[in-house]
Scaffold this active site. Sequence first.
Site, PDB file in Angstrom:
ATOM      1  N   ASP A 190      10.503  -9.701 -25.876  1.00 26.10           N
ATOM      2  CA  ASP A 190      10.503  -9.026 -24.568  1.00 26.10           C
ATOM      3  C   ASP A 190      10.044  -7.588 -24.624  1.00 26.10           C
ATOM      4  O   ASP A 190       9.872  -6.948 -23.584  1.00 26.10           O
ATOM      5  CB  ASP A 190      11.924  -9.088 -23.968  1.00 26.10           C
ATOM      6  CG  ASP A 190      12.311 -10.517 -23.625  1.00 26.10           C
ATOM      7  OD1 ASP A 190      13.417 -10.947 -23.984  1.00 26.10           O
ATOM      8  OD2 ASP A 190      11.478 -11.214 -23.014  1.00 26.10           O
ATOM      9  N   HIS A 217      18.102  -9.449 -31.898  1.00 29.51           N
ATOM     10  CA  HIS A 217      17.986 -10.896 -31.664  1.00 29.51           C
ATOM     11  C   HIS A 217      19.137 -11.616 -32.364  1.00 29.51           C
ATOM     12  O   HIS A 217      19.579 -11.204 -33.421  1.00 29.51           O
ATOM     13  CB  HIS A 217      16.643 -11.424 -32.194  1.00 29.51           C
ATOM     14  CG  HIS A 217      16.258 -12.724 -31.589  1.00 29.51           C
ATOM     15  ND1 HIS A 217      16.685 -13.921 -32.084  1.00 29.51           N
ATOM     16  CD2 HIS A 217      15.512 -13.011 -30.502  1.00 29.51           C
ATOM     17  CE1 HIS A 217      16.201 -14.890 -31.350  1.00 29.51           C
ATOM     18  NE2 HIS A 217      15.495 -14.385 -30.371  1.00 29.51           N
TER      19      HIS A 217
HETATM   20  C1  SDX Z   1      15.633 -13.389 -25.795  1.00 32.04           C
HETATM   21  O1  SDX Z   1      18.095 -16.687 -28.527  1.00 32.04           O
HETATM   22  C2  SDX Z   1      16.845 -16.608 -28.267  1.00 32.04           C
HETATM   23  O2  SDX Z   1      16.040 -17.248 -28.968  1.00 32.04           O
HETATM   24  C3  SDX Z   1      16.449 -15.747 -27.109  1.00 32.04           C
HETATM   25  C4  SDX Z   1      14.953 -15.526 -26.925  1.00 32.04           C
HETATM   26  C5  SDX Z   1      14.239 -16.797 -26.537  1.00 32.04           C
HETATM   27  O3  SDX Z   1      13.021 -16.906 -26.789  1.00 32.04           O
HETATM   28  O4  SDX Z   1      14.883 -17.662 -25.874  1.00 32.04           O
HETATM   29  O5  SDX Z   1      14.384 -15.035 -28.120  1.00 32.04           O
HETATM   30  C6  SDX Z   1      14.671 -14.531 -25.807  1.00 32.04           C
HETATM   31  O6  SDX Z   1      16.603 -13.442 -25.115  1.00 32.04           O
HETATM   32  C7  SDX Z   1      15.384 -12.207 -26.685  1.00 32.04           C
HETATM   33  C8  SDX Z   1      16.508 -11.136 -26.602  1.00 32.04           C
HETATM   34  C9  SDX Z   1      16.275 -10.282 -25.365  1.00 32.04           C
HETATM   35  N1  SDX Z   1      17.409  -9.388 -25.144  1.00 32.04           N
HETATM   36  C10 SDX Z   1      17.314  -8.063 -25.320  1.00 32.04           C
HETATM   37  O7  SDX Z   1      16.320  -7.483 -25.757  1.00 32.04           O
HETATM   38  C11 SDX Z   1      18.565  -7.274 -24.923  1.00 32.04           C
HETATM   39  C12 SDX Z   1      18.894  -6.230 -25.984  1.00 32.04           C
HETATM   40  N2  SDX Z   1      19.340  -6.902 -27.194  1.00 32.04           N
HETATM   41  C13 SDX Z   1      20.757  -7.040 -27.409  1.00 32.04           C
HETATM   42  O8  SDX Z   1      21.555  -7.143 -26.292  1.00 32.04           O
HETATM   43  C14 SDX Z   1      21.100  -7.935 -28.586  1.00 32.04           C
HETATM   44  O9  SDX Z   1      20.280  -7.574 -29.618  1.00 32.04           O
HETATM   45  C15 SDX Z   1      21.033  -9.447 -28.412  1.00 32.04           C
HETATM   46  C16 SDX Z   1      21.883  -9.889 -27.289  1.00 32.04           C
HETATM   47  C17 SDX Z   1      19.617  -9.875 -28.193  1.00 32.04           C
HETATM   48  C18 SDX Z   1      21.529 -10.064 -29.690  1.00 32.04           C
HETATM   49  O10 SDX Z   1      22.824  -9.695 -29.840  1.00 32.04           O
HETATM   50  P1  SDX Z   1      23.625  -9.979 -31.209  1.00 32.04           P
HETATM   51  O11 SDX Z   1      22.768 -10.616 -32.239  1.00 32.04           O
HETATM   52  O12 SDX Z   1      24.857 -10.666 -30.794  1.00 32.04           O
HETATM   53  O13 SDX Z   1      23.881  -8.576 -31.775  1.00 32.04           O
HETATM   54  P2  SDX Z   1      25.240  -7.861 -31.580  1.00 32.04           P
HETATM   55  O14 SDX Z   1      25.465  -7.694 -30.116  1.00 32.04           O
HETATM   56  O15 SDX Z   1      26.257  -8.547 -32.405  1.00 32.04           O
HETATM   57  O16 SDX Z   1      24.901  -6.430 -32.202  1.00 32.04           O
HETATM   58  C19 SDX Z   1      25.045  -6.180 -33.568  1.00 32.04           C
HETATM   59  C20 SDX Z   1      25.022  -4.671 -33.640  1.00 32.04           C
HETATM   60  C21 SDX Z   1      26.014  -4.009 -32.658  1.00 32.04           C
HETATM   61  O17 SDX Z   1      26.313  -2.732 -33.197  1.00 32.04           O
HETATM   62  P3  SDX Z   1      27.780  -2.470 -33.883  1.00 32.04           P
HETATM   63  O18 SDX Z   1      28.834  -2.981 -32.912  1.00 32.04           O
HETATM   64  O19 SDX Z   1      27.736  -3.278 -35.158  1.00 32.04           O
HETATM   65  O20 SDX Z   1      27.847  -0.991 -34.091  1.00 32.04           O
HETATM   66  O21 SDX Z   1      23.716  -4.209 -33.213  1.00 32.04           O
HETATM   67  C22 SDX Z   1      23.857  -3.436 -32.036  1.00 32.04           C
HETATM   68  C23 SDX Z   1      25.206  -3.794 -31.426  1.00 32.04           C
HETATM   69  O22 SDX Z   1      25.695  -2.723 -30.626  1.00 32.04           O
HETATM   70  N3  SDX Z   1      22.750  -3.844 -31.153  1.00 32.04           N
HETATM   71  C24 SDX Z   1      22.030  -3.009 -30.437  1.00 32.04           C
HETATM   72  C25 SDX Z   1      21.067  -3.790 -29.799  1.00 32.04           C
HETATM   73  N4  SDX Z   1      21.229  -5.070 -30.129  1.00 32.04           N
HETATM   74  C26 SDX Z   1      22.287  -5.098 -30.967  1.00 32.04           C
HETATM   75  N5  SDX Z   1      22.125  -1.660 -30.282  1.00 32.04           N
HETATM   76  C27 SDX Z   1      21.201  -1.109 -29.469  1.00 32.04           C
HETATM   77  N6  SDX Z   1      20.229  -1.798 -28.809  1.00 32.04           N
HETATM   78  C28 SDX Z   1      20.140  -3.136 -28.947  1.00 32.04           C
HETATM   79  N7  SDX Z   1      19.193  -3.797 -28.304  1.00 32.04           N
END
Ligand code: SDX
Length: 390
Positions: A328, A271
């Site tokens: 989710d 998140h």
């Molecule tokens: C919603 O904003 C809101 O409030 C949204 C929401 C709402 O009510 O409106 O809460 C609803 O959208 C919830 C989120 C739903 N999305 C997902 O579940 C999709 C999977 N999650 C990711 O894509 C990710 O966690 C995000 C997009 C939700 C958040 O991304 P961030 O905070 O920008 O995290 P990041 O991409 O900077 O990742 C940081 C690290 C990275 O690793 P490194 O590059 O440091 O090695 O964490 C890893 C990422 O690769 N990472 C994940 C991951 N999420 C982050 N690795 C594996 N699986 C994941 N889900």
Amino acid sequence: KTGLTALDYGFVNTAATASKVTYIDGDEGILRYRGYPIEQLAENSTFLEVAWLLIYGELPSADELAAFDERIRRHTLLHEDLKHFFSALPHTAHPMAVISSALSALSTYYENGSSSNDPEQVELTTIRLLAKLPVIAAYAHKKSLGQAFLYPDNRLGFVDNFLRLNFGTMAEPYESNPVLTRALDRLLILHEDHEQNASTSTVRLVGSTKANLYASVSAGINALSGPLHGGANEAVLQMLAQIRDSGESVQRFVERVKNKEDGVKLMGFGHRVYKNYDPRAKLVKDSADEVLKDLGISDPMLDLAKELEQIALEDDYFKERRLYPNVDFYTGVIYKAMGFPTRMFTVLFAIGRLPGWIAHWREMNADPQTKIGRPQQLYTGSAVRDFPRR
Ligand code: SDX
């Protein structure tokens, strides 16, 4: 210098948006709508009561809530001509594309009535959206099934009317199931707002240009549809099904996620704000067992999701990155048990989020200090250069 990057500037633009609607503490896993903790609202309130709270800022009196409910019931009918709109779409159309375009189409029936400057029209548009989005959503579902649309029945409450439009048919009456009704009402409450997330920020940005509420919400629906945002609830079920069907062990899947093989992610995890357990995910997980038991359904997908969560929460890769289940992760298992197809999951998210979008749009629209949105840019392109002589 050419090729500057944001890091060269030493900062990333973090211009904040002020709002009174929702408070989140990502480290503590706190979520409050107008100061009320989400746990208490989910336990004691209803979707419409919380919608009023978000939009008007205070809990409604019993009379206010009754009048609100009555006004919404009296606006559930769609203009008959919209049926031609639905008939023009293929039955394979994704329901999120159907509802976002239907909302834009809906505004054409109220051309002069969708003004942002007339408080009476803003009020009427608020009621029309709350009343008609669930009907449009059910039509998208029926369209995908090739089944005839039902008309709303204004004798039914908000959630029951929606469930009947989805699961009733012309051939037999819909039997209301209180377990289903209560479970869906709670899930909708959990989705009603979440401060400046991508789709709400979209609604505010579009609304800041004085575009009307229909256009702003339609844009919000499109932002929500992405798999990194609301589309994640659909992506979680696809991920669980892919693990099940491939015969791959959960451990092996988690290894692929950690190795970032083919960009695979653990959908429903992580998140932008919560670096702790999303309080909504906890509430959904707690109710998943209860809802499936009450519906007399056991679903190996729920066990698979719990196994996946268990492994991830004990793994340093996820702990170091503070990745926890978000709203989710478990919702899809419940929606599936209710009988919704996977492609309707994000539509349910949109119906839940509508009051929050409206509350933010109205908060911004009512503020005379509001300026048109214009995100700041950090230029990292080429320095000035002359066009080559020919
Ligand atoms: C919603 O904003 C809101 O409030 C949204 C929401 C709402 O009510 O409106 O809460 C609803 O959208 C919830 C989120 C739903 N999305 C997902 O579940 C999709 C999977 N999650 C990711 O894509 C990710 O966690 C995000 C997009 C939700 C958040 O991304 P961030 O905070 O920008 O995290 P990041 O991409 O900077 O990742 C940081 C690290 C990275 O690793 P490194 O590059 O440091 O090695 O964490 C890893 C990422 O690769 N990472 C994940 C991951 N999420 C982050 N690795 C594996 N699986 C994941 N889900």
